[in-house]
Each structure stands twice: as C-alpha cells, then as structure tokens.
Design an enzyme around this catalytic site. Sequence first.
Site, PDB file in Angstrom:
ATOM      1  N   PHE A  14     -14.000   1.586 -11.146  1.00  0.00           N
ATOM      2  CA  PHE A  14     -13.679   0.186 -11.429  1.00  0.00           C
ATOM      3  C   PHE A  14     -14.368  -0.666 -10.376  1.00  0.00           C
ATOM      4  O   PHE A  14     -14.006  -0.649  -9.204  1.00  0.00           O
ATOM      5  CB  PHE A  14     -12.183  -0.103 -11.413  1.00  0.00           C
ATOM      6  N   ASP A  64     -18.259   0.711  -2.359  1.00  0.00           N
ATOM      7  CA  ASP A  64     -17.433  -0.406  -2.810  1.00  0.00           C
ATOM      8  C   ASP A  64     -16.085  -0.297  -2.099  1.00  0.00           C
ATOM      9  O   ASP A  64     -15.197   0.428  -2.520  1.00  0.00           O
ATOM     10  CB  ASP A  64     -17.260  -0.342  -4.333  1.00  0.00           C
ATOM     11  N   LYS A  66     -11.685  -9.164  -1.665  1.00  0.00           N
ATOM     12  CA  LYS A  66     -10.224  -9.192  -1.622  1.00  0.00           C
ATOM     13  C   LYS A  66      -9.684  -9.595  -0.255  1.00  0.00           C
ATOM     14  O   LYS A  66      -9.588 -10.775   0.044  1.00  0.00           O
ATOM     15  CB  LYS A  66      -9.656  -7.867  -2.112  1.00  0.00           C
TER      16      LYS A  66
END
Length: 401
Positions: A141, A226, A255
Amino acid sequence: MTSTERSIAAAEAHSAHNYHPLPVVVAYAEGAWMTDVEGRRFLDMLAGYSALNFGHGNRRLINAAKAQLDRVTLTSRAFHHDRFADFCTELAALCGKDMVLPMNTGAEAVETAVKTARKWGYRVKGVPDGQAKIIVAGNNFHGRTTTIISFSTDEEARADYGPYTPGFEIVPYGDLAALEAAVDENTVAVLLEPIQGEAGVLVPPAGYLPGVRRLTAERGVLFIADEIQSGLGRTGRTFACDHEDVVPDIYVLGKALGGGVVPVSAVVASREVLGVFRPGEHGSTFGGNPLACAVALEVVAMLRSGEFQQRATELGDHLHHELGLLVGGGAVEAVRGRGLWAGVDIAPSVGTGRQISERLMERGVLVKDTHGSTIRIAPPLVISKEDLDWGLDQLRGVLSA
C-alpha cells in the site's frame, strides 16, 4: 436525531462515499484522547495511521504552527522563504542523506520517488528511454493515485480505474529469491514498505531487508523505502529499516512528518539521486511551504532527542507481550508488528475486524480494521502506560464477551 446522527447523515448526503468510518464524530482531541460531539471520550489507538505519532494537539507542534501563522504561510516555490533551508538541512541530516524534495501527501511523495528513480535510471544508469522497471511487493500500500494503484494487488483499490500505468513488476513480499529473479538490466528501483501497514502490519522475515540492500547495491538498482507509516519513531527506531541496520537509497516520508497539524511529505536521498532534477521538471505549489517547514522542523527536533523512539520501544514491548498472551485462546489467531504498532488477526468465530472495532468504540476505544479479520493498533507515542493498559483491558473484554 442526536448530534452524531445529524452530522453523519449530512456527511453521507453531501460527500463521496470513499471511506467507511466508524460512527463517531470527533469534536476535540488532546494527547491520546478524543472527545465526540456528544461529550464522550475515546482513547485513540490508531493515531491517524501514524500521522499523530506525537499525539493530538502536541503543544510544541501547535506553538510552532501558531508562530509561523503570524509570519508567512505560503510563498510557492517561485520564491525562497526563511524556513526552507533549515527544514531541508535538518531532515537530510536526520536521514543521513544530502538532499530533500518536499511534497505534501504520502501518495505525492511515492509518485515523486517513482519519477526520481526513472529519471535516475535514464540519466545515470543508462536504461533505454521508456524501458525503466520498478519492482514492488504484493499486498503493498503506497497510496491511491492512478499510477500507484496500477501496481496494487488489492482489487478494491484497483478495480475500474484502468488503463493502468506500465513499468512495474510485482513479487511476493519477503521473498528474496523472487526479487532477485525479477531484477534485470532495465530495473531502476525496488520499492518496499519495511513493514507493510495496510496489509495488516506485516513484518518481513529477518534478513530480508539486508538482503534487498545487498542485492540492489550489487545490481546497480535503487532501494526505495516507503517509511510513511513505519518511520519517524513508530517502531521504536527513527526508521523501521534501522532495526536491521539497513540504509536505503531513498526514504519516502510523510504522515508524522507533519505532526498531525499539516500535510508534509518528502523524498530524501543522496545528491547523486535527487540531483537529476532540473527546474521545471517536478514541483508542487504547497510543497515545502513555510508553515509545513516550521512544523516539520519541530518534528525533526523532537525525534533527535530519542525520547519518542524510546517510548515506542518500551511501550511497544509491553503491548506485544500483552497481545501475545491473547494468541491461542480462541479469539486471536495471530499478532504481528514492531514498537507501538500491531496487527491483530481476529478469529472468525468472534467477529470481523469491523465488528470488533465497533464493539471497542462502544467501550471508548478507537481502532480500525483492515482486510476483513484484522484490527490495527497504533496509539500515539505519547500514550501513558496506564491508558494503554486500559485500552488493552477493553480489547480483552470485547474478545471474551
């Protein structure tokens, strides 16, 4: 109708149904706690998918934002501003790299990393034009843009959005032999999550990440990590890669970099890699804006202290010990994770992940399900041990009901 019901009904009537949130309407939050429009308090055990690593309303971050709001919030990249150089310098130092390319959202940062790898492949490695290949892992994801969902194995995220972007090859996560077989002369990068979050907090086998690092270095391929969810303290180290002393060529961050205050993301790499860009070849109006830089600078300063990594380690050990005791009792089939981050597989006889999340909400704890049977637990790193234990007590209560 209650205030909650009215708010949800209005949202359902006037917003696209691309999410299925739990039926709670938050009005206020502080630390690890949120209060809804009815005045009910909830322990946040999700932390905005790690965007709120430092808690809701962290005073250091709010004060940094307020101070910047009174000065300048946006210049675009048409002009320099006085927070940009410090942000790039400090973030590069935290990562042990040379250069930073700031963006806003995680998906933008992943797209930027893809463009970076391709441009590096053509300009530095000498891959023939249009032939660059990036290898990714199954169950990944990395976001939901059209390019990113083109290499997703989640049909819910992928279906009905074709035609899909070429140039990607998918191999099983954790399978080093499959990865090695997929690398060829046109491979420019391997893009991986050091821990797969959306897939259920999947930790790769020991030695996998070092193996990826060795393979990519030997074959002249960039290793892109990531760390949008796994990085910036969540797992007990600054980056999840640190647990196996792995340093990728490119960090993709987001984030928590914005402290839960503003969206901030970045690609961080060496001068050789990010130096391939020239003016006009990539950009973002809001990327690296003064407000974002002010908040992110404070985030970097907080991480340099090591306090949050230590909290994630100590509380994470406690979390996994307590969750591990639930395995084998008939309600929990497996627990995975690292630091203050766990995926808990619920036995079908007890309920779905969504049902368990709803039952926990009724007891004042907020988590979120994924892939049907799994709930994710990722509280803010500022949570107290007492609050964490209370949340775990509620989970035990739900599972034994």
